[in-house]
Design a protein around this motif. Structure first.
Motif, PDB file in Angstrom:
ATOM      1  N   LEU A 113       8.745  -5.543  -6.087  1.00 52.71           N
ATOM      2  CA  LEU A 113       8.589  -4.183  -6.188  1.00 52.71           C
ATOM      3  C   LEU A 113       9.311  -3.596  -4.947  1.00 52.71           C
ATOM      4  CD1 LEU A 113       4.955  -3.714  -6.775  1.00 52.71           C
ATOM      5  CD2 LEU A 113       6.842  -2.901  -8.199  1.00 52.71           C
ATOM      6  N   PRO A 114      10.183  -2.684  -5.030  1.00 52.87           N
ATOM      7  CA  PRO A 114      10.873  -2.072  -3.955  1.00 52.87           C
ATOM      8  C   PRO A 114       9.760  -1.719  -2.687  1.00 52.87           C
ATOM      9  CG  PRO A 114      11.547  -1.050  -5.849  1.00 52.87           C
ATOM     10  CD  PRO A 114      10.329  -1.878  -6.416  1.00 52.87           C
ATOM     11  N   LEU A 127       3.183   4.070   0.791  1.00 50.96           N
ATOM     12  CA  LEU A 127       3.605   2.860  -0.033  1.00 50.96           C
ATOM     13  C   LEU A 127       2.904   2.267  -0.371  1.00 50.96           C
ATOM     14  CD1 LEU A 127       6.927   2.524   2.229  1.00 50.96           C
ATOM     15  CD2 LEU A 127       6.972   3.316   0.130  1.00 50.96           C
ATOM     16  N   GLU A 128       1.980   1.568   0.381  1.00 52.39           N
ATOM     17  CA  GLU A 128       0.791   0.621  -0.019  1.00 52.39           C
ATOM     18  C   GLU A 128       0.064   1.449  -1.244  1.00 52.39           C
ATOM     19  OE1 GLU A 128       0.012  -1.361   4.485  1.00 52.39           O
ATOM     20  OE2 GLU A 128      -1.355   0.587   3.882  1.00 52.39           O
ATOM     21  N   GLU A 129      -0.392   2.765  -1.024  1.00 52.07           N
ATOM     22  CA  GLU A 129      -0.802   3.119  -1.986  1.00 52.07           C
ATOM     23  C   GLU A 129      -0.070   3.008  -3.628  1.00 52.07           C
ATOM     24  OE1 GLU A 129      -1.887   7.423  -1.597  1.00 52.07           O
ATOM     25  OE2 GLU A 129      -3.439   6.763   0.115  1.00 52.07           O
ATOM     26  N   ARG A 130       1.041   3.357  -3.453  1.00 48.01           N
ATOM     27  CA  ARG A 130       2.028   3.059  -4.491  1.00 48.01           C
ATOM     28  C   ARG A 130       2.088   1.544  -5.007  1.00 48.01           C
ATOM     29  NH1 ARG A 130       7.437   5.980  -2.418  1.00 48.01           N
ATOM     30  NH2 ARG A 130       8.371   4.576  -3.803  1.00 48.01           N
ATOM     31  N   ARG A 131       2.162   0.883  -3.799  1.00 48.51           N
ATOM     32  CA  ARG A 131       2.231  -0.609  -4.262  1.00 48.51           C
ATOM     33  C   ARG A 131       1.034  -1.134  -5.008  1.00 48.51           C
ATOM     34  NH1 ARG A 131       0.747  -4.093   0.665  1.00 48.51           N
ATOM     35  NH2 ARG A 131      -1.218  -2.843  -0.044  1.00 48.51           N
ATOM     36  N   ASP A 132      -0.290  -0.668  -4.669  1.00 46.67           N
ATOM     37  CA  ASP A 132      -1.514  -0.840  -4.945  1.00 46.67           C
ATOM     38  C   ASP A 132      -1.594  -0.332  -6.622  1.00 46.67           C
ATOM     39  OD1 ASP A 132      -2.094  -2.275  -2.889  1.00 46.67           O
ATOM     40  OD2 ASP A 132      -3.190  -0.786  -2.131  1.00 46.67           O
ATOM     41  N   ILE A 140       7.597  -1.871   2.914  1.00 46.63           N
ATOM     42  CA  ILE A 140       6.320  -2.169   3.613  1.00 46.63           C
ATOM     43  C   ILE A 140       6.473  -3.158   4.649  1.00 46.63           C
ATOM     44  CG2 ILE A 140       4.007  -2.913   3.525  1.00 46.63           C
ATOM     45  CD1 ILE A 140       3.754  -1.415   0.862  1.00 46.63           C
ATOM     46  N   ASP A 141       7.141  -4.234   4.314  1.00 40.29           N
ATOM     47  CA  ASP A 141       7.482  -5.265   5.213  1.00 40.29           C
ATOM     48  C   ASP A 141       8.331  -4.900   6.340  1.00 40.29           C
ATOM     49  OD1 ASP A 141       7.620  -7.895   5.941  1.00 40.29           O
ATOM     50  OD2 ASP A 141       9.744  -7.611   5.716  1.00 40.29           O
TER      51      ASP A 141
END
Length: 246
Positions: free
Chosen positions: A31-32, A149-154, A37-38
Motif C-alpha cells: 500500500l502506498p 494516512l494511518e486511517e486510510r491504511r486501516d 507512514i514509514d
C-alpha cells in the motif's frame, strides 16, 4: 496419480483463488500509505529529537537570563545604596567621597555591561523560543498527516482483509471437493512454484507459457481422462479442459 476430471478442473478454480489471495497479500504489503507512514515516522522521530534539543537550549537560556538579570539587580541595588550614601552627606572625608564616587562609576559601568549581556541572552532566547515553536508546529503537522494516512491504511486493510476472508472461505469450500492426495500434490507444487496447477490451452502450458512438444502432446492425449498429468517443462499439474483436441 488418478483423480476424476471434475476434481482436476476444480484445481483451476483453486489456483484462481490462490492467485487472488496472493494479489491481495501483495496489495496489503505494498500500500502506498505504508511507505509514506514509514517516512513520516522517521521524520517524526528526528523532529522529536530536535524539539527536545531546542527546548533544552531554550530552558538553559531562560535560566541564564534569570541569573544575568539577578546580577544586574544586585549591582543596581549596590549602586543605589552607594548613591544614597553619597547624597545623604554622611560621607565627609574627601578620600572616602572619591572612593565612593569611583565605586558608583564602576558599578554603573558594570551594570551597563551586564545589561548588554542580558539583552544578548534575550535575543538568543527569543530565537530559541521561535525555533521551538516552529519545530513543534512541524512535529504536530507531521503527526496529523501521519494520523490521516494511518486511517486510510486501516480502511484499506479492512477492505483487503474482508475480501481475503471471502476468498479464503470460497477456497475452503473448493478444497473440500478435491481428493486429499491431489490437493497435497497441488499444495506442494504451489509452495515450490507459486502456481500449483495450470490449464493446458491448445499445446501451451499456461503455467510456464511454454508450448509442449508433439511427443508430449501425444502422450497427454493417450492418457486416461482421470490421469493427473504434469508439464514436462515446469512440472506443474496440467489440467485438461473440454477444448477440442484435449
Amino acid at each position: 496419480m488418478k483423480a476424476a476430471p471434475a476434481a482436476q478442473l476444480r484445481l483451476l478454480d483453486l489456483a484462481e483463488l490462490d492467485a487472488a489471495a496472493d494479489r491481495l497479500a501483495h496489495r496489503r504489503r505494498t500500500l502506498p500509505e505504508l511507505a509514506e507512514i514509514d517516512e513520516l515516522t522517521k521524520q517524526y522521530a528526528r523532529i522529536v529529537t530536535q524539539v527536545i534539543e531546542a527546548e533544552t537550549e531554550a530552558g538553559d537560556l531562560a535560566r541564564e537570563q534569570t541569573k544575568a538579570e539577578g546580577d544586574v539587580d544586585a549591582v543596581r541595588q549596590r549602586s543605589e545604596r552607594d548613591q544614597k550614601r553619597l547624597d545623604s552627606g554622611q560621607v565627609t572625608s574627601p578620600k572616602d567621597l572619591s572612593n565612593l564616587q569611583s565605586e558608583i562609576t564602576s558599578l554603573q559601568r558594570r551594570q551597563g555591561d551586564l545589561e548588554e549581556i542580558v539583552l544578548e541572552i534575550m535575543e538568543r532566547r527569543e530565537a530559541a523560543d521561535t525555533t521551538v515553536t516552529d519545530l513543534v508546529a512541524r512535529r504536530d503537522e507531521i503527526g496529523s498527516t501521519r494520523a490521516v494516512l494511518e486511517e486510510r491504511r486501516d480502511a484499506a486493510f479492512a477492505e483487503i482483509d474482508k475480501e481475503a476472508g471471502e476468498v479464503a472461505g470460497r477456497r475452503t469450500d473448493i478444497a473440500a471437493e478435491i481428493p486429499a492426495d491431489l490437493l497435497g500434490l497441488y499444495s506442494k507444487l504451489r509452495e515450490q512454484y507459486t502456481v500449483g496447477a495450470a490449464k493446458l490451452s491448445g499445446t501451451r502450458c499456461m503455467g510456464c507459457k511454454v508450448s509442449l512438444s508433439i511427443a508430449d502432446m501425444n502422450a497427454i492425449k493417450r492418457a486416461p481422462a482421470d490421469e493427473v498429468v504434469r508439464c514436462e517443462e515446469c512440472r506443474r499439474i496440467l489440467v485438461r479442459t473440454p477444448e477440442p483436441g484435449l
